[in-house]
Design an enzyme around this catalytic site. Structure first.
Site, PDB file in Angstrom:
ATOM      1  N   ASP A  82      47.039   4.883 106.158  1.00 44.33           N
ATOM      2  CA  ASP A  82      46.343   5.797 105.244  1.00 44.33           C
ATOM      3  C   ASP A  82      46.337   5.211 103.826  1.00 44.33           C
ATOM      4  O   ASP A  82      47.370   4.736 103.339  1.00 44.33           O
ATOM      5  CB  ASP A  82      47.123   7.133 105.278  1.00 44.33           C
ATOM      6  N   HIS A 177      44.517  15.975  97.020  1.00 37.78           N
ATOM      7  CA  HIS A 177      45.801  15.823  97.712  1.00 37.78           C
ATOM      8  C   HIS A 177      46.848  16.781  97.134  1.00 37.78           C
ATOM      9  O   HIS A 177      46.792  17.125  95.957  1.00 37.78           O
ATOM     10  CB  HIS A 177      46.300  14.387  97.591  1.00 37.78           C
ATOM     11  N   HIS A 207      39.690  14.244 103.445  1.00 37.46           N
ATOM     12  CA  HIS A 207      41.076  14.135 102.971  1.00 37.46           C
ATOM     13  C   HIS A 207      41.441  15.408 102.209  1.00 37.46           C
ATOM     14  O   HIS A 207      40.578  16.214 101.873  1.00 37.46           O
ATOM     15  CB  HIS A 207      41.216  12.940 102.012  1.00 37.46           C
ATOM     16  N   GLY A 208      42.733  15.539 101.943  1.00 37.84           N
ATOM     17  CA  GLY A 208      43.176  16.664 101.120  1.00 37.84           C
ATOM     18  C   GLY A 208      42.825  18.006 101.747  1.00 37.84           C
ATOM     19  O   GLY A 208      42.458  18.944 101.051  1.00 37.84           O
ATOM     20  N   ASN A 250      42.293  15.266 107.449  1.00 36.98           N
ATOM     21  CA  ASN A 250      43.633  14.758 107.095  1.00 36.98           C
ATOM     22  C   ASN A 250      44.549  15.857 106.564  1.00 36.98           C
ATOM     23  O   ASN A 250      44.183  16.582 105.635  1.00 36.98           O
ATOM     24  CB  ASN A 250      43.515  13.706 105.991  1.00 36.98           C
ATOM     25  N   THR A 251      45.744  15.908 107.136  1.00 33.97           N
ATOM     26  CA  THR A 251      46.722  16.912 106.715  1.00 33.97           C
ATOM     27  C   THR A 251      48.093  16.273 106.559  1.00 33.97           C
ATOM     28  O   THR A 251      48.583  15.624 107.493  1.00 33.97           O
ATOM     29  CB  THR A 251      46.825  18.042 107.772  1.00 33.97           C
ATOM     30  N   ASP A 252      48.684  16.477 105.425  1.00 34.20           N
ATOM     31  CA  ASP A 252      50.055  16.030 105.180  1.00 34.20           C
ATOM     32  C   ASP A 252      50.864  17.173 104.560  1.00 34.20           C
ATOM     33  O   ASP A 252      51.913  17.588 105.073  1.00 34.20           O
ATOM     34  CB  ASP A 252      50.032  14.797 104.249  1.00 34.20           C
ATOM     35  N   THR A 253      50.339  17.711 103.462  1.00 38.78           N
ATOM     36  CA  THR A 253      51.073  18.721 102.695  1.00 38.78           C
ATOM     37  C   THR A 253      51.549  19.909 103.546  1.00 38.78           C
ATOM     38  O   THR A 253      52.698  20.357 103.399  1.00 38.78           O
ATOM     39  CB  THR A 253      50.180  19.217 101.529  1.00 38.78           C
TER      40      THR A 253
END
Ligand code: G3H
Ligand code: 13P
Ligand code: ZN
Length: 304
Positions: A82, A177, A207-208, A250-253
């Site tokens: 990423d 993000h 993203h984000g 896209n996922t992270d948080t």
């Protein structure tokens, strides 16, 4: 299963009008939660590592962990780099078996972004590794990914894809993000997305895209977290974006928030337990719930 490339799973999603979930990992708990959820829901999945994750866990260690996780799964799992800041990291990752990469030269001028993306594409082609690029910039601050919002220009997007021959394109349409995405009304520029889709045919990436669930924030804050003014992308906006052509989300948080809550919950309830595996497992359980929710939202359940 052995790791798969993102090429076919994204093309299939594009045809089927759903999105494949991309989740970031840094460690064992995140990786296991992602693989278990994807397997349970029979969903193809993309496990992503940022430059920060690779620095944290070590390139070979994180690669081995994800490969072993994927081998246990019955669903297709891709290992994605990423936001690579340059070709050096891409070369190292491809050598270690990553099956998909992103070159992020979006903070450069258009011409420099084209040149650097093209270099990445030329290198990756030799190994059959697809390249995601980004045009426009996302706001927010996560690790090294810092930026201000500069929305993707649809006409430029067409020229960019033609010149670079990238395999997928991350677009900036109002997401950012991290946990603080919107001050006022959370809204994406869906008209712009529609115009981009009309201009180019490769898979588009959002993203984000974390939802930053309000109930998770409330519960974590009750247990001592201090997360104020956080806001994410509403599910309705994600669904509309998928209808308009987004096929990787896209996922992270959200996973970080879930882990934070899970660990806090365990420690609060069990103040005398010092076995770290128990606290970490509680974090893992919460991550898995969020991953399942996201996969269902994106419509990729049952698509493996
Ligand atoms: O898109 C960025 C991801 O959330 C990765 O964040 O650089 O802190 O690992 P990181
Ligand atoms: P979030 O911060 O919204 O989870 O976005 C993650 C991301 O875009 C990873 O590339
Ligand atoms: Zn991102």
């Amino acid at each position: 299963m052995v790791l798969v490339s993102t090429k076919n799973i994204l093309r299939k999603a594009q045809k089927g009008r759903y999105a494949v979930a991309h989740f970031n990992t840094n460690n064992l708990e995140f990786t296991e939660a992602i693989v278990t959820a994807a397997d349970k829901l029979k969903a193809p999945v993309i496990i992503a590592t940022s430059a920060g994750a690779i620095k944290y866990a070590g390139i070979q260690q994180i690669a081995s962990m994800i490969k072993i996780g994927a081998a246990k799964a019955k669903v297709p799992v891709a290992l994605h780099l990423d936001h690579s800041p340059g070709l050096g990291l891409i070369k190292n990752c491809v050598k270690e078996g990553w099956t998909s990469v992103m070159i992020d030269a979006s903070h450069n001028s258009f011409n420099t972004n084209v040149r650097r993306t093209r270099q990445a594409v030329q290198f990756c082609r030799r190994y059959g590794v697809p390249v995601e690029a980004e045009l426009g910039q996302l706001g927010g601050e996560e690790g090294w990914v810092k930026g201000k919002n500069i929305f993707t220009n649809p006409v430029q997007a067409k020229a960019f894809v033609k010149k670079t021959k990238c395999d997928s394109l991350a677009v900036a349409i109002g997401t950012s993000h991290g946990a603080y995405k919107f001050k006022g009304n959370p809204k994406l520029d869906l008209q712009r997305l529609k115009e981009i889709r009309e201009m180019i045919s490769i898979p588009l990436v959002l993203h984000g895209a974390s939802s930053v669930p309000k109930d998770l924030i409330r519960k974590a804050n009750k247990l001592g977290a201090r997360i104020k003014g956080a806001a994410g992308v509403p599910d309705t906006q994600i669904k509309k974006a998928i209808k308009l052509g987004i096929c990787k989300v896209n996922t992270d948080t959200d996973l970080r928030l879930a882990f934070n809550y899970g660990v806090r919950k365990f420690l609060k309830k069990n103040p005398s337990v010092i076995d770290p595996r128990k606290a970490l497992n509680s974090g893992k359980i919460e991550i898995q719930k969020i991953v399942e929710k996201k996969i269902r939202l994106l419509g990729s359940a049952g698509k493996a």
